[in-house]
Scaffold this motif. Structure first.
Motif, PDB file in Angstrom:
ATOM      1  N   VAL A  56      40.059  25.983  34.154  1.00 12.63           N
ATOM      2  CA  VAL A  56      40.306  25.613  35.552  1.00 12.63           C
ATOM      3  C   VAL A  56      39.584  26.541  36.526  1.00 12.63           C
ATOM      4  N   VAL A  57      39.806  27.844  36.419  1.00 20.08           N
ATOM      5  CA  VAL A  57      39.194  28.787  37.367  1.00 20.08           C
ATOM      6  C   VAL A  57      37.662  28.741  37.287  1.00 20.08           C
ATOM      7  N   PRO A  58      37.058  28.737  36.094  1.00 15.74           N
ATOM      8  CA  PRO A  58      35.589  28.631  36.052  1.00 15.74           C
ATOM      9  C   PRO A  58      35.050  27.349  36.688  1.00 15.74           C
ATOM     10  N   SER A  59      35.775  26.241  36.579  1.00 16.61           N
ATOM     11  CA  SER A  59      35.286  25.006  37.212  1.00 16.61           C
ATOM     12  C   SER A  59      35.311  25.125  38.731  1.00 16.61           C
ATOM     13  N   VAL A  60      36.307  25.848  39.262  1.00 21.01           N
ATOM     14  CA  VAL A  60      36.362  26.110  40.702  1.00 21.01           C
ATOM     15  C   VAL A  60      35.180  26.992  41.109  1.00 21.01           C
ATOM     16  N   GLN A  61      34.938  28.040  40.342  1.00 17.93           N
ATOM     17  CA  GLN A  61      33.886  29.002  40.683  1.00 17.93           C
ATOM     18  C   GLN A  61      32.484  28.399  40.650  1.00 17.93           C
ATOM     19  N   GLN A  62      32.306  27.298  39.946  1.00 24.56           N
ATOM     20  CA  GLN A  62      30.983  26.687  39.820  1.00 24.56           C
ATOM     21  C   GLN A  62      30.629  25.747  40.973  1.00 24.56           C
ATOM     22  N   VAL A  63      31.547  25.514  41.884  1.00 24.94           N
ATOM     23  CA  VAL A  63      31.256  24.633  43.015  1.00 24.94           C
ATOM     24  C   VAL A  63      30.207  25.299  43.910  1.00 24.94           C
ATOM     25  N   ALA A  64      29.175  24.551  44.229  1.00 27.84           N
ATOM     26  CA  ALA A  64      28.082  25.070  45.059  1.00 27.84           C
ATOM     27  C   ALA A  64      28.604  25.497  46.428  1.00 27.84           C
ATOM     28  N   GLY A  65      28.190  26.678  46.869  1.00 28.53           N
ATOM     29  CA  GLY A  65      28.584  27.189  48.173  1.00 28.53           C
ATOM     30  C   GLY A  65      29.688  28.216  48.126  1.00 28.53           C
ATOM     31  N   ILE A  66      30.320  28.387  46.957  1.00 34.49           N
ATOM     32  CA  ILE A  66      31.338  29.420  46.806  1.00 34.49           C
ATOM     33  C   ILE A  66      30.630  30.733  46.500  1.00 34.49           C
ATOM     34  N   THR A  67      30.964  31.772  47.255  1.00 31.94           N
ATOM     35  CA  THR A  67      30.306  33.065  47.055  1.00 31.94           C
ATOM     36  C   THR A  67      31.186  34.079  46.340  1.00 31.94           C
ATOM     37  N   ARG A  68      32.508  33.943  46.444  1.00 40.33           N
ATOM     38  CA  ARG A  68      33.407  34.903  45.812  1.00 40.33           C
ATOM     39  C   ARG A  68      34.795  34.287  45.683  1.00 40.33           C
ATOM     40  N   THR A  69      35.493  34.644  44.603  1.00 42.59           N
ATOM     41  CA  THR A  69      36.877  34.182  44.432  1.00 42.59           C
ATOM     42  C   THR A  69      37.771  35.341  44.009  1.00 42.59           C
ATOM     43  N   LEU A  70      39.046  35.195  44.291  1.00 41.67           N
ATOM     44  CA  LEU A  70      40.068  36.125  43.839  1.00 41.67           C
ATOM     45  C   LEU A  70      41.230  35.269  43.345  1.00 41.67           C
ATOM     46  N   THR A  71      41.564  35.386  42.065  1.00 42.65           N
ATOM     47  CA  THR A  71      42.630  34.584  41.475  1.00 42.65           C
ATOM     48  C   THR A  71      43.923  35.386  41.440  1.00 42.65           C
ATOM     49  N   CYS A  72      44.982  34.787  41.994  1.00 43.62           N
ATOM     50  CA  CYS A  72      46.295  35.445  42.074  1.00 43.62           C
ATOM     51  C   CYS A  72      47.330  34.599  41.334  1.00 43.62           C
ATOM     52  N   PRO A  73      47.601  34.911  40.051  1.00 41.30           N
ATOM     53  CA  PRO A  73      48.620  34.155  39.308  1.00 41.30           C
ATOM     54  C   PRO A  73      49.975  34.261  40.000  1.00 41.30           C
ATOM     55  N   ILE A  74      50.702  33.171  40.001  1.00 44.01           N
ATOM     56  CA  ILE A  74      52.037  33.149  40.615  1.00 44.01           C
ATOM     57  C   ILE A  74      53.032  33.701  39.609  1.00 44.01           C
TER      58      ILE A  74
END
Length: 80
Positions: A56-74
């Motif tokens: 899931v997270v890698p598929s989000v990160q591969q979207v064009a135009g995203i420069t940085r992500t921070l994942t916060c598990p609940i």
């Protein structure tokens, strides 16, 4: 189910478009474009932590135009 918030920084002017693209991805429960240090906040979920981290997270990160992500598990949800 394991869930997390993904805080996303995008290229300038791309937040709305990216937020709309994310809701079409498997595992993305919701996506909003916001103001502040991050441009988009997505809520994601999967059956296991491993699936969340490897699919899931890698598929989000591969979207064009995203420069940085921070994942916060609940850690624990609170219901009203």
């Amino acid at each position: 189910m394991v869930e997390a918030f993904v805080l996303i920084q995008t290229e300038v002017g791309r937040a709305e478009v990216i937020a709309k693209q994310l809701v079409g991805l498997s595992g993305v429960l919701s996506s909003e474009y916001v103001t502040g240090p991050y441009d988009v906040v997505a809520r994601v979920g999967a059956d296991t932590l491993d699936e969340l981290q490897t699919a899931v997270v890698p598929s989000v990160q591969q979207v064009a135009g995203i420069t940085r992500t921070l994942t916060c598990p609940i850690a624990d949800g609170v219901q009203p």
